[in-house]
Design a protein around this motif. Structure first.
Motif, mmCIF file in Angstrom:
data_model
loop_
_atom_site.group_PDB
_atom_site.id
_atom_site.type_symbol
_atom_site.label_atom_id
_atom_site.label_comp_id
_atom_site.label_asym_id
_atom_site.label_seq_id
_atom_site.Cartn_x
_atom_site.Cartn_y
_atom_site.Cartn_z
ATOM 1 N N GLU A 140 11.608 118.956 11.533
ATOM 2 C CA GLU A 140 12.020 119.096 12.935
ATOM 3 C C GLU A 140 12.058 117.736 13.623
ATOM 4 O O GLU A 140 13.024 117.410 14.317
ATOM 5 N N ILE A 169 17.888 119.862 8.891
ATOM 6 C CA ILE A 169 18.146 121.298 8.931
ATOM 7 C C ILE A 169 18.231 121.826 7.503
ATOM 8 O O ILE A 169 18.914 121.245 6.669
ATOM 9 N N THR A 178 27.249 118.279 12.793
ATOM 10 C CA THR A 178 26.051 118.681 13.538
ATOM 11 C C THR A 178 25.238 117.509 14.072
ATOM 12 O O THR A 178 24.387 117.698 14.941
ATOM 13 N N ASP A 221 19.096 128.285 10.760
ATOM 14 C CA ASP A 221 18.549 128.953 11.941
ATOM 15 C C ASP A 221 19.384 128.676 13.189
ATOM 16 O O ASP A 221 19.555 129.543 14.038
ATOM 17 N N THR A 222 19.907 127.452 13.301
ATOM 18 C CA THR A 222 20.621 127.069 14.517
ATOM 19 C C THR A 222 22.096 126.756 14.293
ATOM 20 O O THR A 222 22.787 126.376 15.238
#
Length: 182
Positions: free
Chosen positions: A105, A110, A136, A159-160
């Motif tokens: 994080e 990612i 991204t 997740d994102t």
């Protein structure tokens, strides 16, 4: 990973990274995660590590033997000693997983599934990872997965992040347009 201990494990992970984060790299953090996986998959070792405090000599002996067998940094050894002294050594797999999560994080990494309708070679995976990293603005650790239901194309899911370019998506879009035309 025991979900009951995730918040506390995350606090240990943050403290660990605050203390030693400047000396860690992706490889070192991956090794920590592997050691956590070892303990997660060898529950019998964790059973002995959950014994009451009066068995600390047995625990110390087990940890000593594990240190001889597994590649553990001095920093990880300190974490193990801390958890042992606080009677929380059973949390080690969860703490190790949390260290990797928090490290990733903080470093904008990612973890994603890279699905394709057919197997991809290393060069194709590298090209797609590079494209998604530019798209991204983050570093992507992709887990390639063959998913024939895409018919033709690729899909990146985390997740994102969700990105897909496939015949299956085009068919879903066409179906949605046709069903709305009733």
């Amino acid at each position: 990973m025991n979900k009951d201990y995730v918040p506390l494990a995350r606090k240990y992970a943050i403290a660990y990274l605050n203390a030693f984060g400047n000396t860690l790299n992706q490889k070192a953090v991956s090794e920590i995660a592997l050691i956590g996986d070892f303990f997660e998959h060898n529950r019998s070792v964790l059973f002995f590590l959950k014994l009451p405090a009066k068995f600390n000599r047995v625990k110390v002996h087990i940890i000593k033997r594990l240190r001889e067998q597994l590649p553990m940094s001095e920093h990880l050894t300190k974490l193990i000693d801390l958890l042992l002294s606080q009677q929380r050594l059973f949390m080690l797999p969860t703490v190790c997983a949390s260290i990797k999560e928090v490290f990733d994080e903080k470093n904008g990494i990612i973890h994603a599934r890279l699905e394709s309708s057919h197997p991809l070679d290393e060069k194709q995976i590298a090209i797609l990872k590079n494209y998604f990293e530019q798209l991204t603005g983050t570093k992507i650790e992709a887990q390639p997965v063959v998913k024939p239901s895409l018919i033709a194309g690729v899909r990146l899911q985390a997740d994102t992040v969700l990105w897909e370019y496939s015949v299956a998506k085009q068919l879903r879009n066409a179906e949605r347009l046709l069903s709305n035309g009733d």
